[in-house]
Design a protein around this motif. Structure first.
Motif, PDB file in Angstrom:
ATOM      1  N   LYS A  58       5.935   9.348  -2.274  1.00 41.69           N
ATOM      2  CA  LYS A  58       6.356   8.633  -1.110  1.00 41.69           C
ATOM      3  C   LYS A  58       6.561   7.043  -1.553  1.00 41.69           C
ATOM      4  O   LYS A  58       7.232   6.498  -0.981  1.00 41.69           O
ATOM      5  N   ILE A  59       6.024   6.824  -2.677  1.00 42.42           N
ATOM      6  CA  ILE A  59       5.839   5.561  -3.132  1.00 42.42           C
ATOM      7  C   ILE A  59       6.417   5.197  -4.381  1.00 42.42           C
ATOM      8  O   ILE A  59       5.785   6.018  -5.466  1.00 42.42           O
ATOM      9  N   VAL A  60       7.005   4.537  -4.980  1.00 43.82           N
ATOM     10  CA  VAL A  60       7.573   4.159  -6.232  1.00 43.82           C
ATOM     11  C   VAL A  60       7.001   2.915  -6.686  1.00 43.82           C
ATOM     12  O   VAL A  60       7.343   1.843  -6.066  1.00 43.82           O
ATOM     13  N   SER A  61       6.123   2.704  -7.743  1.00 45.95           N
ATOM     14  CA  SER A  61       5.362   1.662  -7.992  1.00 45.95           C
ATOM     15  C   SER A  61       6.075   1.238  -9.462  1.00 45.95           C
ATOM     16  O   SER A  61       6.497   2.043 -10.116  1.00 45.95           O
ATOM     17  N   PHE A  62       6.484  -0.147  -9.524  1.00 48.77           N
ATOM     18  CA  PHE A  62       7.113  -0.553 -10.740  1.00 48.77           C
ATOM     19  C   PHE A  62       6.366  -1.619 -11.249  1.00 48.77           C
ATOM     20  O   PHE A  62       5.593  -2.379 -10.654  1.00 48.77           O
ATOM     21  N   LEU A  85      18.895   1.780  -4.341  1.00 51.77           N
ATOM     22  CA  LEU A  85      19.115   3.307  -4.174  1.00 51.77           C
ATOM     23  C   LEU A  85      17.593   3.806  -3.695  1.00 51.77           C
ATOM     24  O   LEU A  85      17.682   4.687  -2.727  1.00 51.77           O
ATOM     25  N   LEU A  86      16.537   3.615  -4.460  1.00 54.97           N
ATOM     26  CA  LEU A  86      15.586   3.966  -4.362  1.00 54.97           C
ATOM     27  C   LEU A  86      14.717   3.628  -2.917  1.00 54.97           C
ATOM     28  O   LEU A  86      14.079   4.570  -2.234  1.00 54.97           O
ATOM     29  N   SER A  87      14.943   2.514  -2.450  1.00 56.18           N
ATOM     30  CA  SER A  87      14.482   2.133  -1.266  1.00 56.18           C
ATOM     31  C   SER A  87      15.191   2.781  -0.089  1.00 56.18           C
ATOM     32  O   SER A  87      14.373   2.814   0.928  1.00 56.18           O
ATOM     33  N   GLU A  88      16.054   3.447  -0.270  1.00 57.09           N
ATOM     34  CA  GLU A  88      16.776   4.374   1.010  1.00 57.09           C
ATOM     35  C   GLU A  88      15.564   5.509   1.193  1.00 57.09           C
ATOM     36  O   GLU A  88      15.741   6.109   2.382  1.00 57.09           O
ATOM     37  N   ASP A  89      14.890   5.913   0.348  1.00 58.75           N
ATOM     38  CA  ASP A  89      14.061   7.231   0.395  1.00 58.75           C
ATOM     39  C   ASP A  89      12.670   7.016   0.049  1.00 58.75           C
ATOM     40  O   ASP A  89      11.781   7.807   0.308  1.00 58.75           O
ATOM     41  N   PHE A  90      12.246   5.752  -0.522  1.00 55.64           N
ATOM     42  CA  PHE A  90      10.921   5.586  -0.789  1.00 55.64           C
ATOM     43  C   PHE A  90      10.269   4.232  -0.465  1.00 55.64           C
ATOM     44  O   PHE A  90      11.189   3.214  -0.529  1.00 55.64           O
ATOM     45  N   ASP A  91       9.360   3.900  -0.354  1.00 59.50           N
ATOM     46  CA  ASP A  91       8.551   2.613  -0.305  1.00 59.50           C
ATOM     47  C   ASP A  91       8.182   2.216  -1.667  1.00 59.50           C
ATOM     48  O   ASP A  91       8.015   2.892  -2.555  1.00 59.50           O
ATOM     49  N   LEU A  92       8.745   1.030  -1.932  1.00 58.11           N
ATOM     50  CA  LEU A  92       8.818   0.348  -3.318  1.00 58.11           C
ATOM     51  C   LEU A  92       7.550  -0.677  -3.394  1.00 58.11           C
ATOM     52  O   LEU A  92       7.611  -1.513  -2.496  1.00 58.11           O
ATOM     53  N   VAL A  93       7.022  -0.675  -4.245  1.00 57.33           N
ATOM     54  CA  VAL A  93       5.926  -1.822  -4.490  1.00 57.33           C
ATOM     55  C   VAL A  93       6.017  -2.264  -6.075  1.00 57.33           C
ATOM     56  O   VAL A  93       6.360  -1.457  -7.108  1.00 57.33           O
TER      57      VAL A  93
END
Length: 219
Positions: free
Chosen positions: A11-15, A107-115
């Motif tokens: 659900k969350i992509v962390s960078f 792109l990724l923010s369409e489907d995931f929460d980004l942090v």
């Protein structure tokens, strides 16, 4: 790395930040040019001598110590009387995104929460990512927020608790094999090692952020 179908839990992509979303040019200029220049001026010595003295002091602490990331510590240690903002602004023009960064975040923010979960101190994280804030649920310095370096699985568990997420719901992506791949995996997160130098390959390795996005989305 688990098979792609496991990413359906994410659900969350962390960078990570430096070397992942932005190049290391800015932080290198601040730490390896800005601070030595101020040191040379303050103590009346040559630039090469200042660089060596400053670098040796950095290395005596090391990247697993919170002081490594603490600008206040080093300004005090070197007796440099300059506001943080002034030093950070000296090299504003050197903040440099990787070519694919904005495209992939959109792109990724369409489907995931980004942090963002960076070892860099808050002032660096907020400064370097100022123009990208709208893509992120949260931008975090783990050293400033949790008082821990990404050297410990507990740091990533703190991150998950902070985000209200289970470890298996988070994937972390970064360019440091130990801090950004091995440690989060030990904490139970999914992780991808971003090897921009293309020295490694494998199911856990990606070579740019577009490849990371494809892997996360199961393409």
């Amino acid at each position: 790395m688990p098979p792609n179908w496991c990413f359906k839990m994410i659900k969350i992509v962390s960078f990570d930040m430096d070397g992942t979303l932005v190049t290391s040019r800015y932080v290198e200029r601040v730490w390896l040019e800005g601070v030595p220049t101020l040191y040379a001026q303050r103590h009346g010595i040559g630039m090469e001598e200042a660089r060596k003295l400053v670098y040796d002091e950095y290395m005596s602490v090391g990247t697993r110590d919170l002081r490594w990331y603490d600008l206040s510590h080093w300004l005090g240690r070197f007796d440099l009387d300059i506001p943080h903002a002034d030093l950070l602004n000296m090299y504003r023009q050197d903040v440099e995104l990787y070519p694919e960064t904005e495209e992939v975040l959109a792109l990724l923010s369409e489907d995931f929460d980004l942090v963002v979960a960076s070892n860099g101190a808050t002032e660096f994280v907020e400064f370097e990512l100022d123009g990208l804030r709208h893509h992120f649920r949260e931008i975090l310095s783990v050293t400033s927020t949790f008082g821990k370096v990404k050297d410990y699985p507990e740091t990533f568990l703190d991150l998950c608790r902070h985000l209200g997420a289970k470890p298996e719901e988070v994937i972390h992506i970064g360019d440091h094999r130990y801090f950004d791949y091995e440690v989060p995996k030990e904490a139970g997160l999914a992780a991808l090692y971003l090897d921009r130098e293309r020295m490694e390959s494998g199911p856990h390795v990606v070579h740019d952020l577009r490849e990371a996005a494809e892997r996360v989305r199961g393409m």
